[in-house]
Write a protein that holds these residues in place. Sequence first.
Motif, mmCIF file in Angstrom:
data_model
loop_
_atom_site.group_PDB
_atom_site.id
_atom_site.type_symbol
_atom_site.label_atom_id
_atom_site.label_comp_id
_atom_site.label_asym_id
_atom_site.label_seq_id
_atom_site.Cartn_x
_atom_site.Cartn_y
_atom_site.Cartn_z
ATOM 1 N N SER A 168 0.831 -1.205 0.000
ATOM 2 C CA SER A 168 0.000 0.000 0.000
ATOM 3 C C SER A 168 0.865 1.255 0.000
ATOM 4 O O SER A 168 0.543 2.243 -0.675
ATOM 5 N N SER A 173 -8.042 -2.870 -2.689
ATOM 6 C CA SER A 173 -8.228 -1.496 -2.200
ATOM 7 C C SER A 173 -7.387 -0.486 -2.956
ATOM 8 O O SER A 173 -7.596 0.723 -2.816
ATOM 9 N N LEU A 180 -7.759 3.616 -3.443
ATOM 10 C CA LEU A 180 -6.707 4.599 -3.183
ATOM 11 C C LEU A 180 -6.482 5.509 -4.382
ATOM 12 O O LEU A 180 -6.269 6.717 -4.228
ATOM 13 N N ARG A 189 -11.413 2.178 2.177
ATOM 14 C CA ARG A 189 -10.676 2.821 1.088
ATOM 15 C C ARG A 189 -11.545 3.066 -0.141
ATOM 16 O O ARG A 189 -11.192 3.885 -0.988
#
Length: 456
Positions: free
Chosen positions: A48, A131, A135, A195
């Motif tokens: 991430s 996710s 983002l 997210r």
Amino acid sequence: MLKDILKVAIPVSVENLIANTGTFILTIFLSQLGDKEVAINGIANQGSFLVILFLFGLNTGGQIFVSQYWGKRDEKGIKRTSTLMIYTSLLISLAFFILTFFFPKQFIGIFTKDSAVLNGGITYLRVISLSYFGLALEISFRTILRGIERAIIPMESYIYGTVLQIFLAYAFLKGVAGFPKIGLMGIAIATTIARFFIPVYQIIRATIQNVPYTFSLSHVDRAFVKKFLEFATPTTMNEVAWSLGMTVYGIIFGRMGVNVYAARNILSSFENYVWTFTFGLVIATSVTVGKFVGRSEYDNAHRFSKRMLMINSSIGLLSAVIIMIVYYILLPTFKIDSQTKVMLTGAMWVMLIGAPIKAFNGSAIVGILRAGGDAKFAFFIETLSMWLVGIPITLFGAFVLKLSLPFVYLLTLSDEVIKAIVVYFRIKSDKWIKNVTITEAEAISLLDKVNEMEER
């Protein structure tokens, strides 16, 4: 002017504070599960982090256009920029999704050889990889909204999104409110849902408020894509080079011993709160500088920039002083040995010295040079100062001179000092001001006016 600055600075600071607090609470939840689960989450966070890093760099380049177009109230220009920001962000997320979803074991294997973590982290990482698309949308819209002075919307989305994430994580961990008790996977599901919730909230609010954005590619031509990438590429590479440098610093401290690494991690926790206060001003500075440049008010941009350098440095120092007071209040509660406490305290005083310099540079690089269109210069000075000055000197001090943590940490500030001197003189000149919104026809018209004035 003050009202405009606070309209962006306060929501951004609150947003960062909420994000840091949410991460801290999730860390507490994870600590109740065990070392393996903490390790799995930490490795997933590396993926991430990489996604966020590239997205932040790319969209910072996009904000140069958004803020300058906003200054001249060119909604078509903002829409054109927003489209590229959204789709290029999604492409970056797709690349990382393919890596972590289809090759999770190989990705995890980069960070650990522990079979329990390798096997246990595969499904977790695959869920988290979904996710990345959330983002992409969130960082794109957050940057667009900040660039047109609607920073209150991202702040609201983070408040609701963080509350939702914590509630879902707790519900899945404890099996309350009718939720299944699924442990670590609950963290992954809660994170992924949050997210996606955050950008959906931002898009709905942006649509209601008639914010100029679009998903349509019809506004974009090849010439603009080339121009966009000309500025977005240096900001992206800047973030990559900076993060690699920070990773090297982390390795240096890690190789200096367990006590040093423990003290450095505690120090980082306090440092993060210092930058929470100053980062809001940096973003507000970039928006205002972009507006001035977009309106061709170059004298105002110049005067405002020099003023904000001093203000942000002062806020950086004040924030560090407050954090130092909090540190001494909390110090007796730290369960670390006396040697580590001595090193940590010395490093905290170095942090106090370095805070105004780092705040100065943050305002100069992100808030002024990038917003003014001088992204390439910002990239070169930040990268070269770190890799040619900061890292070599720190390596020498740590492993040749074998200095203690406070002195080695002080050496990491060497590149900040060099950078501050160079960017000060750069900003003092007018070379950094580049209006990216001026068309060829406008440039010719402006040149004609200048020639007429010279003839008179």
